[in-house]
Write an enzyme that holds these catalytic residues in place. Structure first.
Site, PDB file in Angstrom:
ATOM      1  N   ASP A 296     -20.419  39.074 -17.862  1.00 28.18           N
ATOM      2  CA  ASP A 296     -19.984  39.330 -19.230  1.00 28.18           C
ATOM      3  C   ASP A 296     -20.952  40.380 -19.783  1.00 28.18           C
ATOM      4  O   ASP A 296     -22.060  40.565 -19.265  1.00 28.18           O
ATOM      5  CB  ASP A 296     -19.988  38.051 -20.077  1.00 28.18           C
ATOM      6  CG  ASP A 296     -19.149  38.229 -21.345  1.00 28.18           C
ATOM      7  OD1 ASP A 296     -18.818  39.384 -21.694  1.00 28.18           O
ATOM      8  OD2 ASP A 296     -18.824  37.215 -21.994  1.00 28.18           O
TER       9      ASP A 296
HETATM   10  C1  BGC Z   1     -16.925  39.007 -24.382  1.00 30.65           C
HETATM   11  C2  BGC Z   1     -15.994  39.254 -23.219  1.00 30.65           C
HETATM   12  C3  BGC Z   1     -15.502  40.669 -23.251  1.00 30.65           C
HETATM   13  C4  BGC Z   1     -16.694  41.625 -23.223  1.00 30.65           C
HETATM   14  C5  BGC Z   1     -16.319  43.089 -23.224  1.00 30.65           C
HETATM   15  C6  BGC Z   1     -18.009  40.067 -24.508  1.00 30.65           C
HETATM   16  O1  BGC Z   1     -18.603  39.933 -25.748  1.00 30.65           O
HETATM   17  O2  BGC Z   1     -17.521  37.741 -24.241  1.00 30.65           O
HETATM   18  O3  BGC Z   1     -14.929  38.358 -23.270  1.00 30.65           O
HETATM   19  O4  BGC Z   1     -14.645  40.907 -22.181  1.00 30.65           O
HETATM   20  O5  BGC Z   1     -17.481  41.367 -24.379  1.00 30.65           O
HETATM   21  O6  BGC Z   1     -15.811  43.485 -24.436  1.00 30.65           O
END
Ligand code: BGC
Length: 768
Positions: free
Chosen positions: A239
């Site tokens: 993530d």
């Molecule tokens: C989120 C993810 C997301 C990523 C990219 C993170 O803050 O938890 O779900 O895909 O950002 O935007």
């Protein structure tokens, strides 16, 4: 860098990067910018973009963020997973995946960051709107279709957030402390299904820790379970910002650290390889999997893809219509008559809430307004719209409210739009309650006092408690977060153009305090104890016999259905084939979601009274009946046996019930299931009861026991006329300790020999 020709033998991904320099391999394991990887040598770059309910492709020059704050290119804002789950419709979810794939292709996106399939453990969890359900089977089945649909368009999924990421509170530092059974049966089960059945190109590991270990550094999770047990062959992506030390992460099985950083992580990895702290093979494996992901995406890329905004909007409306749940409908309040006088009250009638804040936030191609859509669907109706709440801010609230109540009184039906505001729920924080605002509850109550035919339309991401409005609203429509076509879809259901068939995917409790996780959320001192174990959602409400406002799987239709003739047969591979008849007993065509639940009251481990094991939508004209068949996979009957560290199907008479919700079961049969032949080897630490249950050892020890404790003679001085159940009284004694008390009757060595002989005839199985 030594070319990896030899070292990569048998490791096809590693071979892809064997000719690259150390520097190049390292660069593949990190982002090149916010949303893409490095192009290196022959390895192309791949672009990864959110997900899950629409494309969030930002312009890097204008600045990108992971909270959806800055604009992105126009994309269809499809219903959020909270809504999609309420369709219980795999075929429709597959079409959603295909449409997302098409939009991604047109934008040059190789991987869509979704779907999010974490279990809704607690109704307060801040990102529940991005997740499907409190139930792993419903989640897993629908997400499998989503991934299959998406990947059929040549765009990879990134299944997230792996794993046990069930809250936003302290999401970077908090440890989810979960016992093996709930971890396997509830929190990993949907991931396992999707990985094995849909083969997602990637999995995104979450920010949190699992039992103290950061997920991005958890070798057990990323390698042992994901790759070795489930045979996952794709790339593990972090993530955004989940990696603290890329060296440790790569060693654990992580491949791609997103997004781009300062270069510090690259330096750490280079140095670790040079100093032998990270093997060249581990780096090659990680870089190779990223290279494979990028190459797969490049091969599947169709940059000339075009898509039709109107067509995708129509699909968004169809899915949204199927997502809507008619929770209550007294006296046939709905559907609206074509010439009805309707008072539409509440801000959302004019400015619908259709998505939530954070990385899932989409810049919609257009937004349907419920009031306008209803007006065009019912040209002969007389519709009065009063916002009633937004005017409060400018001091005219009281006047708007009075006008609203007058309009409601003078109408045939009042439709009141209620629900939390966008500011109340978004990525990054949890809620501390699940209440509607006092203002919204009072509005429903006051409108109902002047208009008995009052309909409440609830727009919300996370669950809201509905007990305060149930006594007042004659009808309640759950519109969750329906995406950009929310307005049209709500109009479709209110008018009856769509006969509602959505079913809730999360129990609506009477009180937050009834939620199984209530006392263990959001945790203390950076630890969340999953103390309710497997009793998540309806499993917990049912096990404690609690009344709920709306049970899991509930939803009404404008028609009614009858169930009969359930038959269950066991296939050669141990699956259960279900066959029954469902009839539309009402006067209009409709769609029923037929749900099968299974329980085993004689289980040797604590179990929920019933668990969802299959479901199937069926469309029937008025009066029509159909034969419905469903299959329950044997694997879904299994529980996680901590004794063997593996899945096990217990033998016994299972209860199979089929009905319209988890608490509206119409037909039930019992079916005998032969259990897995699994037993643990007997040792001196086994209990006497376990040893007595073995055919070989049990005979020997049973004889010893009988000699030691002959049947007592009846004695008037004792009140125990029935004698004593010796086995029950001392059955828990470890057999080694029992043997110590036997003196010459049996030595330790003799006992060990007996157990050894018994073990040679026992089948012992580990995890499968
Ligand atoms: C989120 C993810 C997301 C990523 C990219 C993170 O803050 O938890 O779900 O895909 O950002 O935007």
């Amino acid at each position: 860098m030594t070319p990896a020709a030899d070292s990569s033998a048998g490791r096809p991904d590693a071979a892809l990067v064997g000719d690259l320099t150390l520097e190049q391999q390292v660069s593949l394991t990190g982002g090149a910018d916010f949303l893409s990887t490095h192009a290196v040598g022959d390895v192309p770059s791949v672009t990864l973009v959110d997900g899950p309910a629409g494309l969030r492709m930002q312009d890097l020059d204008a600045g990108a963020d992971h909270l959806g704050l800055r604009p992105s290119i126009p994309a269809t804002a499809f219903p959020l997973p909270v809504a999609v789950a309420q369709t219980w419709d795999s075929a429709l979810v597959r079409r959603l995946g295909e449409a997302l794939g098409t939009e991604a292709q047109a934008a040059g996106v190789g991987v869509l960051l979704g779907p999010g399939i974490n279990i809704k453990r607690d109704p307060r969890a801040g990102r529940n709107f991005e997740y499907f359900s409190e139930d792993p089977l419903l989640t897993g089945v629908l997400a499998t279709s989503y991934v299959q649909g998406l990947q059929s368009r040549g765009v990879g999924a990134s299944l997230k957030h792996f794993a046990a990421n069930n809250a936003e509170h302290e999401r970077f530092r908090s440890s989810s402390d979960v016992d093996p059974r709930p971890l396997r049966e509830i929190y990993l089960r949907a991931f396992q299904r999707v990985v094995q059945e849909a083969r997602p190109w990637s999995v995104m590991c979450s920010y949190n820790r699992l039992n103290g270990v950061p997920n991005s550094e958890n070798r057990w999770l990323l390698t042992r379970v994901l790759r070795e047990e489930w045979q996952f062959e794709g790339a593990v992506i972090s993530d955004w910002g989940a990696v603290d030390d890329r060296v440790v992460s790569i060693r654990a099985g992580l491949d791609l650290d997103m997004p781009a950083g300062s270069g510090r992580q690259e330096a750490l990895v280079r140095s670790a390889v040079e100093h032998g702290e990270l093997t060249a093979a581990d780096l090659e494996d990680a870089a190779g999997r990223v290279a494979r992901l990028a190459a797969t995406a490049a091969t599947a890329a169709r940059p000339d893809t075009v898509w039709d905004q109107a067509e995708h909007h129509a699909l968004a409306r169809e899915i949204a219509g199927r997502s809507i749940v008619l929770l209550k409908n007294d006296q046939g309040t709905l559907p609206l008559r074509p010439d009805a006088r309707v008072a539409l009250l509440g801000d959302f009638a004019v400015e619908p809430r259709f998505q939530a804040g954070g990385s899932s936030h989409v810049w919609a191609t257009r937004v349907d307004v419920p009031a306008d859509e209803l007006a065009s669907a019912l040209p002969d109706a007389h519709i009065v719209v009063e916002r009633t709440t937004v005017a409060e801010a400018d001091g005219n609230g009281a006047a708007a409210r009075t006008r609203g109540l007058e309009a409601a009184r003078d109408a045939d039906v009042a439709v009141v739009f209620i629900g939390p505001t966008g500011a109340e729920e978004a990525e990054g924080f949890d809620r501390d309650h699940i209440e509607l605002s006092d203002e919204h509850v009072a509005l429903v109550r006051d409108v109902a006092a002047v208009q008995p035919r009052t309909v409440a339309v609830v727009m919300h991401g996370g669950l809201v408690r509905l007990a305060p409005v149930v006594p007042f609203a004659a009808a309640i429509v759950d519109a969750s977060l329906l995406g950009q076509a929310a307005g049209g879809a709500v109009a479709d259901v209110l008018t009856g153009a769509v006969n509602p068939s959505g079913r809730i995917a999360e129990t609506v409790p009477e009180r937050l305090e009834d939620a199984p996780s209530y006392l263990d959320f959001p945790g203390t001192a950076l630890h969340v104890r999953y103390g309710e174990g497997i009793f998540v959602g309806y499993r917990g409400y049912d096990a404690r016999g609690l009344a709920v406002t709306f049970p899991f799987g509930h939803g009404l239709s404008y028609t009614t259905f009858g169930y009969s003739g359930l038959r269950v047969t066991t296939t050669a591979s141990g699956d259960l084939d279900l066959d029954l008849t469902v009839v539309n007993t009402g006067t209009r065509a409709g769609r029923e979601i037929v749900q099968a639940y299974v329980g085993l009251s004689t289980s040797t481990v604590p179990r929920a009274p019933r668990e969802l094991m299959a479901f199937s939508p069926v469309e029937l004209d008025a009066g029509e009946s159909a034969d419905v068949t469903m299959t329950i996979g044997r694997q879904d009957l299994a529980f996680w046996d901590v004794g063997i560290d593996g899945w096990r199907v217990e033998g016994g008479d299972y209860t199979v019930s089929v009905g319209s919700s988890s608490r509206d079961l119409r037909v039930t049969v019992a079916v005998r299931v032969v259990g897995d032949d699994v037993s643990r080897p007997l040792t001196l630490s086994s209990s006497l009861a376990e040893v007595l249950a073995d055919p070989v050892a049990g005979q020997v020890f049973g004889t010893v026991l009988a000699a030691m404790f002959p049947a007592p003679e009846s004695d008037a001085r004792s009140s125990d006329t029935g004698g004593f159940d010796i086995v029950r009284m001392i059955g828990s004694t470890p057999v080694g300790r029992f043997v110590s008390s036997l003196g010459d009757r049996m030595t330790r060595e003799q006992a060990e020999a007996i157990l050894e002989e018994a073990n040679s005839g026992r089948v012992t199985t580990g995890s499968s």
